[in-house]
Design a protein around this motif. Structure first.
Motif, PDB file in Angstrom:
ATOM      1  N   ILE A  26       0.838  -1.205   0.000  1.00  0.00           N
ATOM      2  CA  ILE A  26       0.000   0.000   0.000  1.00  0.00           C
ATOM      3  C   ILE A  26       0.870   1.251   0.000  1.00  0.00           C
ATOM      4  N   PHE A  27       1.913   1.234   0.812  1.00  0.00           N
ATOM      5  CA  PHE A  27       2.825   2.378   0.896  1.00  0.00           C
ATOM      6  C   PHE A  27       3.449   2.686  -0.467  1.00  0.00           C
ATOM      7  N   ILE A  28       3.942   1.646  -1.139  1.00  0.00           N
ATOM      8  CA  ILE A  28       4.593   1.851  -2.437  1.00  0.00           C
ATOM      9  C   ILE A  28       3.595   2.333  -3.476  1.00  0.00           C
ATOM     10  N   TYR A  29       2.409   1.724  -3.532  1.00  0.00           N
ATOM     11  CA  TYR A  29       1.426   2.103  -4.542  1.00  0.00           C
ATOM     12  C   TYR A  29       0.904   3.522  -4.321  1.00  0.00           C
ATOM     13  N   ILE A  30       0.851   3.960  -3.090  1.00  0.00           N
ATOM     14  CA  ILE A  30       0.345   5.306  -2.806  1.00  0.00           C
ATOM     15  C   ILE A  30       1.380   6.364  -3.175  1.00  0.00           C
ATOM     16  N   TYR A  31       2.637   6.093  -2.914  1.00  0.00           N
ATOM     17  CA  TYR A  31       3.660   7.124  -3.106  1.00  0.00           C
ATOM     18  C   TYR A  31       4.212   7.176  -4.529  1.00  0.00           C
ATOM     19  N   GLN A  32       4.258   6.054  -5.247  1.00  0.00           N
ATOM     20  CA  GLN A  32       4.865   6.096  -6.571  1.00  0.00           C
ATOM     21  C   GLN A  32       3.949   6.781  -7.576  1.00  0.00           C
ATOM     22  N   THR A  33       4.558   7.402  -8.567  1.00  0.00           N
ATOM     23  CA  THR A  33       3.789   8.094  -9.592  1.00  0.00           C
ATOM     24  C   THR A  33       3.120   7.078 -10.504  1.00  0.00           C
ATOM     25  N   PRO A  34       1.840   7.265 -10.816  1.00  0.00           N
ATOM     26  CA  PRO A  34       1.142   6.278 -11.663  1.00  0.00           C
ATOM     27  C   PRO A  34       1.572   6.326 -13.128  1.00  0.00           C
ATOM     28  N   ARG A  35       2.184   7.428 -13.563  1.00  0.00           N
ATOM     29  CA  ARG A  35       2.540   7.590 -14.974  1.00  0.00           C
ATOM     30  C   ARG A  35       3.907   7.005 -15.319  1.00  0.00           C
ATOM     31  N   ASP A  36       4.692   6.686 -14.325  1.00  0.00           N
ATOM     32  CA  ASP A  36       6.068   6.234 -14.595  1.00  0.00           C
ATOM     33  C   ASP A  36       6.418   5.097 -13.637  1.00  0.00           C
ATOM     34  N   ARG A  37       5.739   3.967 -13.803  1.00  0.00           N
ATOM     35  CA  ARG A  37       5.950   2.841 -12.916  1.00  0.00           C
ATOM     36  C   ARG A  37       6.844   1.788 -13.569  1.00  0.00           C
ATOM     37  N   SER A  38       7.595   1.103 -12.722  1.00  0.00           N
ATOM     38  CA  SER A  38       8.425  -0.005 -13.172  1.00  0.00           C
ATOM     39  C   SER A  38       8.104  -1.211 -12.299  1.00  0.00           C
ATOM     40  N   PRO A  39       7.676  -2.334 -12.892  1.00  0.00           N
ATOM     41  CA  PRO A  39       7.345  -3.513 -12.078  1.00  0.00           C
ATOM     42  C   PRO A  39       8.507  -3.973 -11.213  1.00  0.00           C
ATOM     43  N   LEU A  40       9.729  -3.928 -11.745  1.00  0.00           N
ATOM     44  CA  LEU A  40      10.889  -4.367 -10.969  1.00  0.00           C
ATOM     45  C   LEU A  40      11.123  -3.454  -9.777  1.00  0.00           C
ATOM     46  N   VAL A  41      11.025  -2.148  -9.988  1.00  0.00           N
ATOM     47  CA  VAL A  41      11.190  -1.193  -8.886  1.00  0.00           C
ATOM     48  C   VAL A  41      10.130  -1.428  -7.811  1.00  0.00           C
ATOM     49  N   LEU A 110      23.228  -4.292  -2.830  1.00  0.00           N
ATOM     50  CA  LEU A 110      23.372  -4.879  -4.159  1.00  0.00           C
ATOM     51  C   LEU A 110      22.095  -4.792  -5.002  1.00  0.00           C
ATOM     52  N   VAL A 111      20.991  -5.340  -4.494  1.00  0.00           N
ATOM     53  CA  VAL A 111      19.781  -5.458  -5.301  1.00  0.00           C
ATOM     54  C   VAL A 111      19.189  -4.090  -5.635  1.00  0.00           C
ATOM     55  N   VAL A 112      19.040  -3.232  -4.637  1.00  0.00           N
ATOM     56  CA  VAL A 112      18.452  -1.910  -4.895  1.00  0.00           C
ATOM     57  C   VAL A 112      19.331  -1.063  -5.818  1.00  0.00           C
ATOM     58  N   PRO A 113      20.677  -1.004  -5.601  1.00  0.00           N
ATOM     59  CA  PRO A 113      21.502  -0.264  -6.574  1.00  0.00           C
ATOM     60  C   PRO A 113      21.402  -0.813  -7.996  1.00  0.00           C
ATOM     61  N   PHE A 114      21.402  -2.160  -8.123  1.00  0.00           N
ATOM     62  CA  PHE A 114      21.266  -2.748  -9.465  1.00  0.00           C
ATOM     63  C   PHE A 114      19.930  -2.343 -10.096  1.00  0.00           C
ATOM     64  N   THR A 115      18.863  -2.398  -9.305  1.00  0.00           N
ATOM     65  CA  THR A 115      17.544  -2.013  -9.823  1.00  0.00           C
ATOM     66  C   THR A 115      17.533  -0.553 -10.243  1.00  0.00           C
ATOM     67  N   TYR A 116      18.203   0.300  -9.487  1.00  0.00           N
ATOM     68  CA  TYR A 116      18.287   1.738  -9.811  1.00  0.00           C
ATOM     69  C   TYR A 116      18.960   1.925 -11.173  1.00  0.00           C
ATOM     70  N   PHE A 117      20.113   1.281 -11.355  1.00  0.00           N
ATOM     71  CA  PHE A 117      20.835   1.447 -12.624  1.00  0.00           C
ATOM     72  C   PHE A 117      20.109   0.748 -13.773  1.00  0.00           C
ATOM     73  N   TRP A 118      19.422  -0.355 -13.474  1.00  0.00           N
ATOM     74  CA  TRP A 118      18.632  -1.031 -14.501  1.00  0.00           C
ATOM     75  C   TRP A 118      17.548  -0.103 -15.030  1.00  0.00           C
ATOM     76  N   TYR A 119      16.895   0.614 -14.135  1.00  0.00           N
ATOM     77  CA  TYR A 119      15.858   1.556 -14.560  1.00  0.00           C
ATOM     78  C   TYR A 119      16.467   2.728 -15.321  1.00  0.00           C
ATOM     79  N   GLU A 120      17.596   3.236 -14.840  1.00  0.00           N
ATOM     80  CA  GLU A 120      18.233   4.378 -15.486  1.00  0.00           C
ATOM     81  C   GLU A 120      18.704   4.042 -16.902  1.00  0.00           C
ATOM     82  N   GLU A 121      19.071   2.783 -17.124  1.00  0.00           N
ATOM     83  CA  GLU A 121      19.603   2.394 -18.427  1.00  0.00           C
ATOM     84  C   GLU A 121      18.519   2.247 -19.495  1.00  0.00           C
ATOM     85  N   TYR A 122      17.276   2.272 -19.107  1.00  0.00           N
ATOM     86  CA  TYR A 122      16.196   2.068 -20.086  1.00  0.00           C
ATOM     87  C   TYR A 122      16.118   3.246 -21.054  1.00  0.00           C
ATOM     88  N   ASP A 123      16.134   2.940 -22.318  1.00  0.00           N
ATOM     89  CA  ASP A 123      16.023   3.956 -23.378  1.00  0.00           C
ATOM     90  C   ASP A 123      14.944   3.483 -24.350  1.00  0.00           C
TER      91      ASP A 123
END
Length: 576
Positions: A26-41, A110-123
C-alpha cells in the motif's frame, strides 16, 4: 506444551509478516507516480521494506521465545527448559536474525543499486530501434553495481582484520566478556553491522526526529472542511464564470486587449491569473480524488475520507504517545550516561536499569501475556517508520543542501522510491537499536525473566522460591546479577547480544550511536516546539508547488463541517 507455545509464537510472526507485506505494498502504490511505474522497482521496494520491518518485529518473538523457558512467578526455568533446549531456541533465533540481516544487507547494497541502474539504463527509443537488448542493459546496470560489491567486500575485509578492544579485568563484567568475538568471520559481520548501524543512525537523527515531531502536528493541523466533490463543482462553476467574462471582454475589444480601457485591462489580467489558479485547483482536486489512478489508490482516498474526522483526535493521541516515548528515551539515555559499566570504553553498555522507564515497564508487564507486547511493539515500530517516511517527505532526499528528489504521494519517481527504500533500510536498522537499547532495554534484553536470589548448593542447580515467604527474593534478570542462580536461569535475547557485541567489540560505534540519541531528542524538541506555535514555512524553491497552492486555497476549517464533507467524499457526491 513447549512446542505448541513456540509454534504459536512463530505463527503470530508469520501473520505479522503477511500484514507487513500488505502495508509495504500500500505504501509503495500510494507514493509512486502512476505515470512512470516499473514492475521491478515496485517489487524490489515492497520486498525490501517488508524484510526490514520483519527484522525489527522479530524482536518480540525473540523475547517471547527466550522468556518462555522460565517461570517469572517462581524465578526459575521450567521443567522442560534444559540447557540444550534453551541453546536450540537461541540457535534458531540466531539463524533467522543472520538470514534477515544478510537479506537486508544484500538488498540495500546490491539489489536496490542494481535495480536503480537497470531503470536508469532504459532507453525507449533504443529499444524500439533494436539497439538496446536485455543483455546489454543488464551488463550496463551490473557494471555500475560492481562498485557496491567492492564496497561490501571492503567492509567485511576491514572487519576481518581490525583488532577488537578488550575490556578491563573486572569481575562484574564477566557477562560482557563473553561477547568479545574471537572468530574472524563473526567479527567481520559485527563490523559491517556497526558501519551500517552508524550510517542509519545519522539518517535516523535527521529524518525520523523530524517526522516524529511533524506527524502528529500534521494530523492536528490538516483536515479539509469542504468535500472534494463539492469543491470540484464550485471550482468548475467559478472557472466557467471566469471564462464567460473573458469572452465578454474579448468581444468588446474584438480580440485586441490593447483596445480595452485601463480598468477593463486590469480586470482582464486579473481574470487570466484567476483562471490559472482555478485550473491548478481543479487538477489538485482530481488528484485528491484519485481520478485516473488504480482502484487501490482510489480505495485509499476513500479510507482517508472515512477517518478524516478523527484526524484531530488521532493527532492529539499520537502527540501524547510521542512525548511519552521521548521522556522514556531521555531517562534511559541519562541512565546510560551516568551508570554505564565502563562508559565510552565499551560503548556505554548499561548493566541494569537504574532509572524507572515507563515504556520499558509497560513492555515487561505486557510480555507476561503474549502477544499483547507484540501488538504494542508493532504499533510503536510503525509509528517510528511512519515518522521516518514523513521526515523524508518533509526534508527530501538531499546531497548537502541540494534537494535531489522529493517524496510525495502519487508523485514519487522510481529513482526516488529506490533511494528512499535504502534510506528506510538504514533508518530501520538504527530504529532496531533504539528500540532495544534506548526505548525498552530491560524488555529487549530479558523480557519478564526473573531469578530467585538465594544461594545454590552446586553449579547447575536452581534456587527455589516456591514458598510465599520467598516472593520478595524473586528479582528481574540483569547482566550484572552476581548470584550464580541468575546465570543458571537468565538468558539474554539474541538481538540484545548482537547490539552489545557491536558496541563492545568496536566502542567507537557505540559512542557515536549513543550520543546521537541525545541529538535525536534535542532535534525532536526543537522541531516540535517550533511547529506547535507556527506552521513550518519552507523556502519557496524547496516547497512543492502543488502543496503550496493547496494551502493557499484554504482547505482548513472548523471540525463541525468535516463530517458532511467526509460523507460526500465517501459517496463521491456533489452537494446541491
Amino acid at each position: 506444551m513447549a512446542g505448541i507455545q513456540s509454534s504459536l509464537i512463530w505463527i503470530v510472526y508469520a501473520i505479522v509478516v503477511a500484514i507487513l507485506f500488505a502495508v509495504a505494498s500500500i505504501f509503495i502504490y500510494i507514493y509512486q507516480t502512476p505515470r512512470d511505474r516499473s514492475p521491478l522497482v515496485t517489487i524490489v521496494s515492497i520486498i525490501t521494506i517488508t524484510a526490514l520491518l520483519a527484522t525489527v518485529l522479530l524482536q518480540p518473538v525473540d523475547v517471547a521465545l527466550i522468556s518462555s523457558t522460565t517461570s517469572s512467578k517462581l524465578g526459575r526455568r521450567k521443567d522442560w527448559a534444559s540447557q540444550d533446549e534453551v541453546d536450540k531456541i537461541v540457535f534458531s533465533l540466531r539463524v533467522v536474525y543472520y538470514l534477515l540481516y544478510s537479506l537486508d544487507a544484500v538488498l540495500c547494497l546490491l539489489v536496490v543499486p542494481f535495480t536503480y541502474f537497470w531503470y536508469e539504463e532504459y532507453d525507449e527509443v533504443a529499444v524500439q530501434e533494436g539497439e538496446q537488448t536485455f543483455g546489454k542493459r543488464f551488463w550496463n546496470a551490473f557494471k555500475y553495481t560492481i562498485a557496491f560489491i567492492f564496497l561490501a567486500v571492503i567492509l567485511f575485509l576491514a572487519g576481518f582484520f581490525i583488532p577488537i578492544r578488550g575490556i578491563s579485568e573486572d569481575k562484574d563484567l564477566d557477562f560482557f566478556k563473553k561477547l568479545l568475538t574471537e572468530n574472524h568471520g563473526e567479527r567481520a559481520l559485527t563490523f559491517a553491522l556497526g558501519i551500517l548501524l552508524t550510517l542509519g543512525t545519522c539518517l535516523y537523527v535527521v529524518y525520523t526526529s523530524t517526522g516524529f515531531a511533524f506527524l502528529p502536528i500534521t494530523l492536528i493541523k490538516t483536515a479539509p472542511s469542504i468535500s472534494n466533490p463539492t469543491l470540484k463543482a464550485n471550482t468548475a462553476s467559478q472557472l466557467e464564470s471566469n471564462r464567460e467574462r473573458q469572452r465578454q471582454l474579448n468581444a468588446r475589444c474584438g480580440g485586441d486587449t490593447d483596445q480595452l480601457s485601463s480598468k477593463d485591462r486590469r480586470e482582464f489580467d486579473q481574470l487570466v491569473r484567476e483562471e490559472r489558479t482555478l485550473i491548478r485547483r481543479q487538477r489538485l482536486i482530481e488528484e485528491a480524488q484519485g481520478e485516473g489512478r488504480s482502484w487501490l489508490i482510489q480505495a485509499w482516498f476513500k479510507i482517508e475520507a472515512v477517518f478524516r474526522p478523527f484526524k484531530l483526535l488521532g493527532g492529539i493521541l499520537l502527540l501524547i504517545v510521542a512525548i511519552f516515548i521521548w521522556v522514556s528515551m531521555l531517562l534511559t539515555a541519562i541512565d546510560k550516561a551516568n551508570n554505564s559499566v565502563c562508559k565510552h570504553n565499551c560503548g556505554y553498555i548499561l548493566g541494569h536499569i537504574n532509572v524507572f522507564n515507563p515504556i520499558n515497564w509497560i513492555f515487561v508487564q505486557s510480555a507476561r501475556v503474549f502477544p499483547v507486547d507484540y501488538v504494542l511493539f508493532a504499533l510503536i515500530v510503525l509509528l517510528f517508520f511512519s515518522s521516518s517516511v514523513v521526515g523524508i517527505a518533509t526534508v527530501g532526499i538531499r546531497f548537502l543542501w541540494i534537494r535531489i528528489f522529493q517524496i510525495r504521494k502519487g508523485h514519487t519517481s522510481p529513482q526516488a522510491l529506490l533511494l528512499a527504500t535504502v534510506m528506510l533500510t538504514l533508518i530501520t536498522l538504527a530504529l532496531n537499536y533504539a528500540m532495544s537499547m534506548i526505548v525498552a532495554p530491560q524488555y529487549a534484553t530479558f523480557g519478564p525473566q526473573t531469578f530467585c536470589d538465594k544461594p545454590i548448593n552446586h553449579p547447575g542447580a536452581q534456587a527455589d522460591c516456591s514458598d510465599d515467604k520467598d516472593k520478595d527474593l524473586i528479582k528481574p534478570c540483569t547482566e550484572l546479577a552476581d548470584n550464580p542462580a541468575a546465570k543458571e536461569v537468565c538468558t539474554p535475547s539474541v538481538v540484545s547480544t548482537f547490539f552489545n557485541r557491536v558496541t563492545l567489540n568496536f566502542p567507537y560505534f557505540g559512542v557515536i550511536i549513543f550520543w546521537a540519541q541525545f541529538v535525536f531528542l534535542g532535534l525532536y524538541l526543537i522541531i516540535l516546539v517550533t511547529s506547535l506555535f507556527r506552521t513550518p514555512k519552507l523556502d519557496e524553491h524547496q516547497i512543492d508547488e502543488d502543496a503550496e497552492e493547496a494551502e493557499e486555497e484554504g482547505l482548513l476549517a472548523s471540525t463541525g463541517r468535516r463530517f458532511n464533507a467526509t460523507w460526500q467524499d465517501i459517496r463521491g457526491e456533489e452537494s446541491a
